[in-house]
Design a protein around this motif. Structure first.
Motif, mmCIF file in Angstrom:
data_model
loop_
_atom_site.group_PDB
_atom_site.id
_atom_site.type_symbol
_atom_site.label_atom_id
_atom_site.label_comp_id
_atom_site.label_asym_id
_atom_site.label_seq_id
_atom_site.Cartn_x
_atom_site.Cartn_y
_atom_site.Cartn_z
ATOM 1 N N SER A 6 5.731 14.467 -7.922
ATOM 2 C CA SER A 6 6.987 14.887 -7.305
ATOM 3 C C SER A 6 7.837 15.696 -8.274
ATOM 4 N N LYS A 7 7.775 15.372 -9.559
ATOM 5 C CA LYS A 7 8.529 16.121 -10.555
ATOM 6 C C LYS A 7 7.963 17.524 -10.756
ATOM 7 N N LEU A 8 6.672 17.702 -10.439
ATOM 8 C CA LEU A 8 6.022 19.010 -10.596
ATOM 9 C C LEU A 8 6.006 19.822 -9.308
ATOM 10 N N GLY A 9 6.485 19.222 -8.208
ATOM 11 C CA GLY A 9 6.423 19.907 -6.928
ATOM 12 C C GLY A 9 5.025 19.946 -6.362
ATOM 13 N N VAL A 10 4.245 18.905 -6.654
ATOM 14 C CA VAL A 10 2.851 18.826 -6.217
ATOM 15 C C VAL A 10 2.718 17.770 -5.121
ATOM 16 N N VAL A 11 2.002 18.104 -4.048
ATOM 17 C CA VAL A 11 1.712 17.142 -2.983
ATOM 18 C C VAL A 11 0.463 16.362 -3.372
ATOM 19 N N TYR A 12 0.537 15.026 -3.297
ATOM 20 C CA TYR A 12 -0.586 14.167 -3.669
ATOM 21 C C TYR A 12 -0.931 13.230 -2.527
ATOM 22 N N THR A 13 -2.218 13.154 -2.187
ATOM 23 C CA THR A 13 -2.717 12.139 -1.266
ATOM 24 C C THR A 13 -3.999 11.557 -1.842
ATOM 25 N N ARG A 14 -4.295 10.345 -1.423
ATOM 26 C CA ARG A 14 -5.548 9.695 -1.848
ATOM 27 C C ARG A 14 -6.259 9.156 -0.623
ATOM 28 N N TYR A 15 -7.510 9.566 -0.441
ATOM 29 C CA TYR A 15 -8.359 9.033 0.625
ATOM 30 C C TYR A 15 -9.479 8.250 -0.056
ATOM 31 N N ALA A 16 -9.297 6.929 -0.148
ATOM 32 C CA ALA A 16 -10.227 6.061 -0.887
ATOM 33 C C ALA A 16 -10.296 6.535 -2.334
ATOM 34 N N VAL A 34 0.867 -1.174 0.000
ATOM 35 C CA VAL A 34 0.000 0.000 0.000
ATOM 36 C C VAL A 34 0.905 1.226 0.000
ATOM 37 N N HIS A 35 0.650 2.164 -0.901
ATOM 38 C CA HIS A 35 1.508 3.339 -1.036
ATOM 39 C C HIS A 35 1.311 4.297 0.134
ATOM 40 N N ASN A 36 2.385 5.034 0.463
ATOM 41 C CA ASN A 36 2.336 5.986 1.574
ATOM 42 C C ASN A 36 1.326 7.110 1.346
ATOM 43 N N CYS A 37 1.031 7.422 0.081
ATOM 44 C CA CYS A 37 0.101 8.522 -0.200
ATOM 45 C C CYS A 37 -1.347 8.139 0.094
ATOM 46 N N CYS A 73 1.776 4.863 -7.269
ATOM 47 C CA CYS A 73 3.205 5.013 -7.594
ATOM 48 C C CYS A 73 3.388 5.952 -8.781
ATOM 49 N N LEU A 74 2.619 5.739 -9.831
ATOM 50 C CA LEU A 74 2.741 6.553 -11.036
ATOM 51 C C LEU A 74 2.334 8.000 -10.775
ATOM 52 N N VAL A 75 1.253 8.198 -10.049
ATOM 53 C CA VAL A 75 0.790 9.558 -9.760
ATOM 54 C C VAL A 75 1.782 10.275 -8.853
ATOM 55 N N SER A 76 2.264 9.603 -7.830
ATOM 56 C CA SER A 76 3.219 10.216 -6.910
ATOM 57 C C SER A 76 4.501 10.627 -7.627
ATOM 58 N N HIS A 77 4.971 9.775 -8.530
ATOM 59 C CA HIS A 77 6.190 10.083 -9.281
ATOM 60 C C HIS A 77 5.987 11.311 -10.166
#
Length: 313
Positions: free
Chosen positions: A174-184, A69-72, A167-171
């Motif tokens: 990160s290159k754009l300097g954007v914070v990403y989280t997913r809640y369900a 499970v991804h950290n995001c 994984c793909l979204v987080s990567h």
């Protein structure tokens, strides 16, 4: 040992009995609907029987343990929730929210079977059959098996099945300097770079098409851009302009009026239970507001709501 053999051993029943139970497991659900928060349409809830819940937990804790499970992903994790999801974004002024259409119902048995093969090696035909029957519900007139909203195993399964997506979204973020989280099924993106978030929906659509499983679609009607110039909400929590989280003015007013109503002795049992939940949420999200209620209405009044239990006949 196969899943069915393990369950038969733990429940002290024959292989024939466990095979019959598992074969009929997709129909051992109480199915009902609740209105969606948007007010448009209903959400189908499938609640497994108590025995099936026990089996789902057993197989989850033994057979599915170790799936990533991804950290995001912040939902359904011990020590994490909507508060932590909001806190991750308090220092950024530009916000984008997206979500999926029919999240749980879009996840099927083959998604989980493919995921097990990818991360744990091969899966036998017998175990693949057990996974399909134990974790997915179906109607007798409809052969389609769907992930249940209501089963104790579904939160973890949905989280781990989106590992590659996360994984793909987080990567990309990160290159754009954007914070990403997913809640369900709620996707949240924030940054301090103006204009950057307008590129995010494009690559989210591409990633949805690129991942092998599950096949999810974005609900474009719920894609929302916001900034500090507007009200910013993340999974029901307000992000303030001084980089804090809050219940928001409207919810605070509602809670104050309900506490006053309770102190006047005008609430039904059902209304007190609802207020009890609101106060627990308020104490978790904004403790200073909760303490303010105690100072205004006294600990006896507020505490009695929090401790409230209906009188049993």
């Amino acid at each position: 040992m196969t899943i069915l053999a393990d369950l038969a051993k733990k429940f002290l029943i024959s292989s024939v009995e466990i095979a019959h139970f598992v074969n009929t497991a997709p129909y051992r659900y109480k199915v009902y609907t609740i209105p969606k928060r948007s007010g448009r349409g209903v959400r189908v809830i499938a609640q497994p029987t108590d025995v099936l819940k026990v089996m789902q937990r057993m197989v989850l804790e033994t057979y599915l343990v170790g799936l990533p499970v991804h950290n995001c992903a912040v939902a359904y994790k011990e020590g994490q929730g909507i508060k932590e999801n909001a806190i991750a974004h308090v220092n950024n002024q530009f916000l984008l929210k997206m979500d999926f259409s029919d999240f749980f119902p879009s996840i099927g048995p083959q998604d989980l079977i493919s995921h097990i093969k990818k991360h744990k090696g091969q899966i036998s035909r017998e175990d693949a059959y057990a996974v399909k029957k134990l974790f997915f519900w179906a109607r007798k007139k409809d052969p389609t098996h769907r992930l249940s909203i209501g089963a104790p195993s579904s939160p973890f399964i949905s989280n781990t099945l989106l590992y590659e997506f996360d994984c793909l979204v987080s990567h990309a973020c990160s290159k754009l300097g954007v914070v990403y989280t997913r809640y369900a099924d709620d996707l949240t993106f924030t940054t301090n770079e103006q204009g950057v978030l307008f590129d995010v929906p494009v690559f989210i659509f591409k990633i949805c098409d690129a991942v092998e499983y599950p096949r999810l679609k974005v609900n474009s009607d719920k894609t929302v851009f916001s900034s500090k110039a507007n009200n910013r909400h993340v999974t029901g929590v307000v992000l303030t302009n001084d980089n804090k989280i809050s219940l928001g003015h409207a919810r605070k007013r509602q809670i104050r009026s309900l506490v006053y109503k309770y102190s006047s002795g005008e609430m039904t049992t059902e209304e007190v239970y609802s207020l009890k939940g609101m106060l627990s949420f308020a104490r978790h999200i904004e403790p200073t507001f909760f303490q303010g209620l105690i100072r205004k209405y006294s600990y006896e009044v507020v505490g009695s709501i929090v401790r409230f239990e209906s009188i049993k006949a």
